[in-house]
Design an enzyme around this catalytic site. Sequence first.
Site, PDB file in Angstrom:
ATOM      1  N   HIS A  77       0.839  -1.202   0.000  1.00 52.83           N
ATOM      2  CA  HIS A  77       0.000   0.000   0.000  1.00 52.83           C
ATOM      3  C   HIS A  77       0.866   1.240   0.000  1.00 52.83           C
ATOM      4  O   HIS A  77       1.972   1.257   0.529  1.00 52.83           O
ATOM      5  CB  HIS A  77      -0.998  -0.006   1.165  1.00 52.83           C
ATOM      6  CG  HIS A  77      -0.416   0.167   2.539  1.00 52.83           C
ATOM      7  ND1 HIS A  77      -0.249   1.402   3.124  1.00 52.83           N
ATOM      8  CD2 HIS A  77       0.019  -0.731   3.450  1.00 52.83           C
ATOM      9  CE1 HIS A  77       0.248   1.254   4.336  1.00 52.83           C
ATOM     10  NE2 HIS A  77       0.420  -0.030   4.560  1.00 52.83           N
ATOM     11  N   ASP A  79      -0.533   4.478   0.763  1.00 52.00           N
ATOM     12  CA  ASP A  79      -1.040   5.543   1.623  1.00 52.00           C
ATOM     13  C   ASP A  79      -0.373   5.486   2.993  1.00 52.00           C
ATOM     14  O   ASP A  79       0.195   4.466   3.389  1.00 52.00           O
ATOM     15  CB  ASP A  79      -2.556   5.464   1.764  1.00 52.00           C
ATOM     16  CG  ASP A  79      -3.033   4.191   2.443  1.00 52.00           C
ATOM     17  OD1 ASP A  79      -2.479   3.101   2.141  1.00 52.00           O
ATOM     18  OD2 ASP A  79      -3.952   4.258   3.280  1.00 52.00           O
ATOM     19  N   ASP A 102       6.040   1.903   6.935  1.00 54.27           N
ATOM     20  CA  ASP A 102       4.646   1.487   6.770  1.00 54.27           C
ATOM     21  C   ASP A 102       3.966   2.302   5.674  1.00 54.27           C
ATOM     22  O   ASP A 102       3.360   3.333   5.943  1.00 54.27           O
ATOM     23  CB  ASP A 102       3.916   1.660   8.096  1.00 54.27           C
ATOM     24  CG  ASP A 102       2.509   1.104   8.084  1.00 54.27           C
ATOM     25  OD1 ASP A 102       2.193   0.306   7.184  1.00 54.27           O
ATOM     26  OD2 ASP A 102       1.717   1.478   8.972  1.00 54.27           O
ATOM     27  N   GLU A 135      -5.293   1.700   2.566  1.00 48.05           N
ATOM     28  CA  GLU A 135      -5.096   0.598   3.513  1.00 48.05           C
ATOM     29  C   GLU A 135      -5.172   1.103   4.945  1.00 48.05           C
ATOM     30  O   GLU A 135      -5.634   0.384   5.836  1.00 48.05           O
ATOM     31  CB  GLU A 135      -3.743  -0.072   3.258  1.00 48.05           C
ATOM     32  CG  GLU A 135      -3.535  -1.383   4.011  1.00 48.05           C
ATOM     33  CD  GLU A 135      -2.990  -1.226   5.423  1.00 48.05           C
ATOM     34  OE1 GLU A 135      -3.018  -2.213   6.190  1.00 48.05           O
ATOM     35  OE2 GLU A 135      -2.526  -0.119   5.778  1.00 48.05           O
ATOM     36  N   GLU A 136      -4.720   2.340   5.165  1.00 45.22           N
ATOM     37  CA  GLU A 136      -4.730   2.906   6.513  1.00 45.22           C
ATOM     38  C   GLU A 136      -6.104   3.434   6.916  1.00 45.22           C
ATOM     39  O   GLU A 136      -6.275   3.927   8.028  1.00 45.22           O
ATOM     40  CB  GLU A 136      -3.697   4.041   6.614  1.00 45.22           C
ATOM     41  CG  GLU A 136      -2.258   3.608   6.375  1.00 45.22           C
ATOM     42  CD  GLU A 136      -1.674   2.786   7.504  1.00 45.22           C
ATOM     43  OE1 GLU A 136      -2.415   2.481   8.463  1.00 45.22           O
ATOM     44  OE2 GLU A 136      -0.483   2.432   7.433  1.00 45.22           O
ATOM     45  N   GLU A 159       4.217  -5.567   4.084  1.00 44.80           N
ATOM     46  CA  GLU A 159       4.206  -4.982   5.423  1.00 44.80           C
ATOM     47  C   GLU A 159       5.540  -5.299   6.090  1.00 44.80           C
ATOM     48  O   GLU A 159       6.134  -6.355   5.830  1.00 44.80           O
ATOM     49  CB  GLU A 159       3.065  -5.543   6.273  1.00 44.80           C
ATOM     50  CG  GLU A 159       1.674  -5.147   5.824  1.00 44.80           C
ATOM     51  CD  GLU A 159       1.336  -3.686   6.113  1.00 44.80           C
ATOM     52  OE1 GLU A 159       2.090  -3.032   6.868  1.00 44.80           O
ATOM     53  OE2 GLU A 159       0.319  -3.206   5.579  1.00 44.80           O
ATOM     54  N   HIS A 339       3.608   4.353  12.315  1.00 44.39           N
ATOM     55  CA  HIS A 339       2.745   5.419  12.831  1.00 44.39           C
ATOM     56  C   HIS A 339       3.419   6.287  13.887  1.00 44.39           C
ATOM     57  O   HIS A 339       2.743   7.133  14.487  1.00 44.39           O
ATOM     58  CB  HIS A 339       1.438   4.847  13.419  1.00 44.39           C
ATOM     59  CG  HIS A 339       0.625   4.060  12.458  1.00 44.39           C
ATOM     60  ND1 HIS A 339      -0.669   3.648  12.738  1.00 44.39           N
ATOM     61  CD2 HIS A 339       0.892   3.573  11.209  1.00 44.39           C
ATOM     62  CE1 HIS A 339      -1.150   2.957  11.717  1.00 44.39           C
ATOM     63  NE2 HIS A 339      -0.211   2.901  10.778  1.00 44.39           N
TER      64      HIS A 339
END
Length: 373
Positions: A77, A79, A102, A135-136, A159, A339
């Site tokens: 992903h 995003d 991430d 995805e987030e 991931e 994050h």
Amino acid sequence: MTAETHSTGPHTDAQRDARELLIGAVSIASLSGQEAEVAGFLRDWMEVHGFAAQVDGAGNAVGARGNGPFTVALLGHMDTVPGDIPVRVDGDGVLHGRGSVDAKGSLCTFMAAVAALPPQALEHVRFVVIGATEEEAPSSRGARHIREVLHPDAVLIGEPSGWEGLTLGYKGRLVAQVRAEKDNFHTAGEGSSAADDLTEAWFRVRAWAAESATGVGIFDSVQATIQSIGATGDGLTQRAEATFGLRLPPRLSPQDAEGQMQVLLRDLPSVSVAFVGHETAVRYPKDNALTRAMRVAIRAYGGTPVFKVKTGTSDMNVVAAHWPVPTLAYGPGDSALDHTPDERLDLAEYDRAVLILTDTLTRLAASVSQAVS
């Protein structure tokens, strides 16, 4: 075959090119729902490197190489969550920036590895790299779209697992939006407030989650957290609201968890609950053609393969029921940095992950070739 161990600049044009891809991708802000610019950047890179590439109807950057009947989907992903981290490579060769771990690091690993595949690996296998949108976000728009149009025979999810890690599963998820509402009353009187009732609901959910953990590890238990909470009143009505986030083990579906919570709270008449974010936990077996190729490649580059399961969720949860084929998640970096304000990726680890994945896919293609010959 031995690994290159270095912490300075890349040693080959391919490694330099792969690093430029990653740094370029991380340098483009791409919050969930705002991925158009990075999607175009990734599509253009893939076109230059021999992919048939496009941005699809869901905004995904999709590129394919190879012509065989066996399809490998590499679903990452592009995003990110919010948070502006200035993009830089420090003196130790570590890339700082939102999305470096991430999960643009994993997605760019996929792209660079497929771009580096030798011609013989493309004869019997079609490799499709997907940079998915949202995805987030709870929508998982990109993965939900691609799972309907692609029918792979093996799947890699992008991931962070660390360069030696193979992630076989993710916990499920359920989000409970809890609300309590009552007529206002004087606090010197008897009774409970809306906030009291909401707190009682949380105590029951927390105790239920704690009981589920008895005698099992964290992956096989329910985890419960308060994601938000607040209370208000206008002199006539009291209102209290909270969001409870649940991480679910494979033995407990979101629907079953929803039913158990409704039983827990049914004698609190002021409390109502709405449920969203249903994701079913998934865990894949250790031994199949994909994991065997990955284990051999990791050892070839000086590593010891480590199987992992994760307490979060990923697009693996979204596609699992639609793609019942050998699946694992792989990518460089420490997922503990996801994050966080310290998100960063060692570029030497990224280099090694690209080499390992290129080796893995080459070995997998060879096994497919032998099976069809």
